[in-house]
Write a protein that holds these residues in place. Sequence first.
Motif, PDB file in Angstrom:
ATOM      1  N   LEU A  25       0.805  -1.215   0.000  1.00 28.20           N
ATOM      2  CA  LEU A  25       0.000   0.000   0.000  1.00 28.20           C
ATOM      3  C   LEU A  25       0.843   1.273   0.000  1.00 28.20           C
ATOM      4  O   LEU A  25       0.336   2.348  -0.282  1.00 28.20           O
ATOM      5  N   ARG A  26       2.109   1.160   0.292  1.00 28.65           N
ATOM      6  CA  ARG A  26       2.995   2.324   0.224  1.00 28.65           C
ATOM      7  C   ARG A  26       3.410   2.650  -1.201  1.00 28.65           C
ATOM      8  O   ARG A  26       3.940   3.723  -1.453  1.00 28.65           O
ATOM      9  N   ILE A  27       3.174   1.725  -2.124  1.00 31.14           N
ATOM     10  CA  ILE A  27       3.491   1.976  -3.530  1.00 31.14           C
ATOM     11  C   ILE A  27       2.491   3.011  -4.041  1.00 31.14           C
ATOM     12  O   ILE A  27       1.284   2.803  -3.997  1.00 31.14           O
ATOM     13  N   LYS A  28       2.992   4.126  -4.529  1.00 32.12           N
ATOM     14  CA  LYS A  28       2.124   5.240  -4.927  1.00 32.12           C
ATOM     15  C   LYS A  28       1.372   4.961  -6.220  1.00 32.12           C
ATOM     16  O   LYS A  28       0.199   5.264  -6.335  1.00 32.12           O
ATOM     17  N   ASN A  29       2.040   4.392  -7.210  1.00 28.06           N
ATOM     18  CA  ASN A  29       1.432   4.158  -8.518  1.00 28.06           C
ATOM     19  C   ASN A  29       0.524   2.934  -8.441  1.00 28.06           C
ATOM     20  O   ASN A  29       0.943   1.848  -8.054  1.00 28.06           O
ATOM     21  N   ALA A  30      -0.742   3.099  -8.824  1.00 29.65           N
ATOM     22  CA  ALA A  30      -1.720   2.009  -8.725  1.00 29.65           C
ATOM     23  C   ALA A  30      -1.364   0.844  -9.644  1.00 29.65           C
ATOM     24  O   ALA A  30      -1.576  -0.319  -9.289  1.00 29.65           O
ATOM     25  N   THR A  31      -0.812   1.133 -10.807  1.00 29.46           N
ATOM     26  CA  THR A  31      -0.418   0.065 -11.727  1.00 29.46           C
ATOM     27  C   THR A  31       0.697  -0.775 -11.127  1.00 29.46           C
ATOM     28  O   THR A  31       0.661  -2.004 -11.182  1.00 29.46           O
ATOM     29  N   ASP A  32       1.669  -0.114 -10.525  1.00 28.88           N
ATOM     30  CA  ASP A  32       2.765  -0.842  -9.876  1.00 28.88           C
ATOM     31  C   ASP A  32       2.252  -1.643  -8.683  1.00 28.88           C
ATOM     32  O   ASP A  32       2.706  -2.747  -8.432  1.00 28.88           O
ATOM     33  N   TYR A  41       0.836 -12.465  -4.798  1.00 30.37           N
ATOM     34  CA  TYR A  41      -0.328 -13.281  -4.478  1.00 30.37           C
ATOM     35  C   TYR A  41      -1.034 -13.762  -5.754  1.00 30.37           C
ATOM     36  O   TYR A  41      -2.189 -13.404  -5.995  1.00 30.37           O
ATOM     37  N   PRO A  42      -0.372 -14.565  -6.581  1.00 27.98           N
ATOM     38  CA  PRO A  42      -1.017 -14.986  -7.835  1.00 27.98           C
ATOM     39  C   PRO A  42      -2.274 -15.830  -7.607  1.00 27.98           C
ATOM     40  O   PRO A  42      -3.254 -15.687  -8.349  1.00 27.98           O
ATOM     41  N   ASP A  43      -2.279 -16.674  -6.597  1.00 23.76           N
ATOM     42  CA  ASP A  43      -3.460 -17.501  -6.317  1.00 23.76           C
ATOM     43  C   ASP A  43      -4.626 -16.648  -5.828  1.00 23.76           C
ATOM     44  O   ASP A  43      -5.768 -16.860  -6.221  1.00 23.76           O
ATOM     45  N   LEU A  44      -4.327 -15.695  -4.996  1.00 19.78           N
ATOM     46  CA  LEU A  44      -5.364 -14.821  -4.466  1.00 19.78           C
ATOM     47  C   LEU A  44      -5.978 -13.973  -5.578  1.00 19.78           C
ATOM     48  O   LEU A  44      -7.188 -13.753  -5.596  1.00 19.78           O
ATOM     49  N   ALA A  45      -5.175 -13.555  -6.517  1.00 22.25           N
ATOM     50  CA  ALA A  45      -5.679 -12.745  -7.632  1.00 22.25           C
ATOM     51  C   ALA A  45      -6.679 -13.537  -8.473  1.00 22.25           C
ATOM     52  O   ALA A  45      -7.635 -12.971  -9.000  1.00 22.25           O
ATOM     53  N   ARG A  46      -6.477 -14.826  -8.589  1.00 26.73           N
ATOM     54  CA  ARG A  46      -7.404 -15.657  -9.361  1.00 26.73           C
ATOM     55  C   ARG A  46      -8.704 -15.942  -8.603  1.00 26.73           C
ATOM     56  O   ARG A  46      -9.739 -16.169  -9.208  1.00 26.73           O
ATOM     57  N   LYS A  47      -8.651 -15.918  -7.284  1.00 27.27           N
ATOM     58  CA  LYS A  47      -9.813 -16.271  -6.471  1.00 27.27           C
ATOM     59  C   LYS A  47     -10.729 -15.088  -6.172  1.00 27.27           C
ATOM     60  O   LYS A  47     -11.916 -15.274  -5.954  1.00 27.27           O
ATOM     61  N   LEU A  48     -10.197 -13.893  -6.151  1.00 27.59           N
ATOM     62  CA  LEU A  48     -10.984 -12.721  -5.791  1.00 27.59           C
ATOM     63  C   LEU A  48     -11.632 -12.091  -7.015  1.00 27.59           C
ATOM     64  O   LEU A  48     -11.089 -12.138  -8.111  1.00 27.59           O
ATOM     65  N   THR A  49     -12.774 -11.483  -6.805  1.00 25.07           N
ATOM     66  CA  THR A  49     -13.410 -10.735  -7.880  1.00 25.07           C
ATOM     67  C   THR A  49     -12.673  -9.407  -8.064  1.00 25.07           C
ATOM     68  O   THR A  49     -11.868  -9.000  -7.215  1.00 25.07           O
ATOM     69  N   ILE A  50     -12.975  -8.725  -9.157  1.00 31.36           N
ATOM     70  CA  ILE A  50     -12.353  -7.435  -9.417  1.00 31.36           C
ATOM     71  C   ILE A  50     -12.692  -6.444  -8.300  1.00 31.36           C
ATOM     72  O   ILE A  50     -11.829  -5.678  -7.852  1.00 31.36           O
ATOM     73  N   GLU A  51     -13.916  -6.474  -7.833  1.00 27.71           N
ATOM     74  CA  GLU A  51     -14.330  -5.574  -6.764  1.00 27.71           C
ATOM     75  C   GLU A  51     -13.543  -5.833  -5.483  1.00 27.71           C
ATOM     76  O   GLU A  51     -13.121  -4.912  -4.798  1.00 27.71           O
ATOM     77  N   GLN A  52     -13.348  -7.096  -5.165  1.00 30.87           N
ATOM     78  CA  GLN A  52     -12.591  -7.449  -3.959  1.00 30.87           C
ATOM     79  C   GLN A  52     -11.124  -7.055  -4.107  1.00 30.87           C
ATOM     80  O   GLN A  52     -10.511  -6.576  -3.158  1.00 30.87           O
ATOM     81  N   GLN A  53     -10.563  -7.268  -5.286  1.00 26.62           N
ATOM     82  CA  GLN A  53      -9.175  -6.865  -5.520  1.00 26.62           C
ATOM     83  C   GLN A  53      -9.021  -5.356  -5.386  1.00 26.62           C
ATOM     84  O   GLN A  53      -8.057  -4.880  -4.781  1.00 26.62           O
ATOM     85  N   ALA A  54      -9.958  -4.608  -5.951  1.00 25.53           N
ATOM     86  CA  ALA A  54      -9.898  -3.151  -5.868  1.00 25.53           C
ATOM     87  C   ALA A  54      -9.958  -2.689  -4.418  1.00 25.53           C
ATOM     88  O   ALA A  54      -9.217  -1.796  -4.007  1.00 25.53           O
ATOM     89  N   GLN A  55     -10.818  -3.309  -3.639  1.00 27.22           N
ATOM     90  CA  GLN A  55     -10.930  -2.951  -2.236  1.00 27.22           C
ATOM     91  C   GLN A  55      -9.640  -3.297  -1.492  1.00 27.22           C
ATOM     92  O   GLN A  55      -9.158  -2.513  -0.673  1.00 27.22           O
ATOM     93  N   TYR A  56      -9.070  -4.455  -1.770  1.00 27.80           N
ATOM     94  CA  TYR A  56      -7.826  -4.875  -1.118  1.00 27.80           C
ATOM     95  C   TYR A  56      -6.679  -3.931  -1.466  1.00 27.80           C
ATOM     96  O   TYR A  56      -5.862  -3.584  -0.623  1.00 27.80           O
ATOM     97  N   LEU A  57      -6.644  -3.499  -2.735  1.00 25.39           N
ATOM     98  CA  LEU A  57      -5.578  -2.619  -3.199  1.00 25.39           C
ATOM     99  C   LEU A  57      -5.857  -1.147  -2.900  1.00 25.39           C
ATOM    100  O   LEU A  57      -5.012  -0.296  -3.147  1.00 25.39           O
ATOM    101  N   GLN A  58      -7.040  -0.859  -2.396  1.00 28.14           N
ATOM    102  CA  GLN A  58      -7.496   0.499  -2.124  1.00 28.14           C
ATOM    103  C   GLN A  58      -7.426   1.364  -3.383  1.00 28.14           C
ATOM    104  O   GLN A  58      -6.880   2.457  -3.410  1.00 28.14           O
ATOM    105  N   ILE A  59      -7.991   0.794  -4.464  1.00 28.12           N
ATOM    106  CA  ILE A  59      -8.083   1.452  -5.760  1.00 28.12           C
ATOM    107  C   ILE A  59      -9.556   1.442  -6.155  1.00 28.12           C
ATOM    108  O   ILE A  59     -10.266   0.482  -5.869  1.00 28.12           O
TER     109      ILE A  59
END
Length: 69
Positions: A25-32, A41-59
């Motif tokens: 979360l300290r990484i400023k650039n959202a793409t990075d 977390y490659p396995d977690l990325a496959r299991k979570l929905t886009i909405e959940q990933q966005a919330q986790y990444l705070q994007i």
Amino acid sequence: INMYRMLLEIYEEAVVEGAGREIMLRIKNATDRYNYFLMEYPDLARKLTIEQQAQYLQIDRRYLYKIIK
């Protein structure tokens, strides 16, 4: 004694996981940040929905859609 060890291991895993998320979360650039998430977390990325990933990444979800495409 075994229960104590189990609880201690669970606690240590949670602390390490929390530290990893804090680094992400300290990484400023959202793409990075998203690329770091995929790398760590490659396995977690496959299991979570886009909405959940966005919330986790705070994007914002709409911005994450743009990053993925």
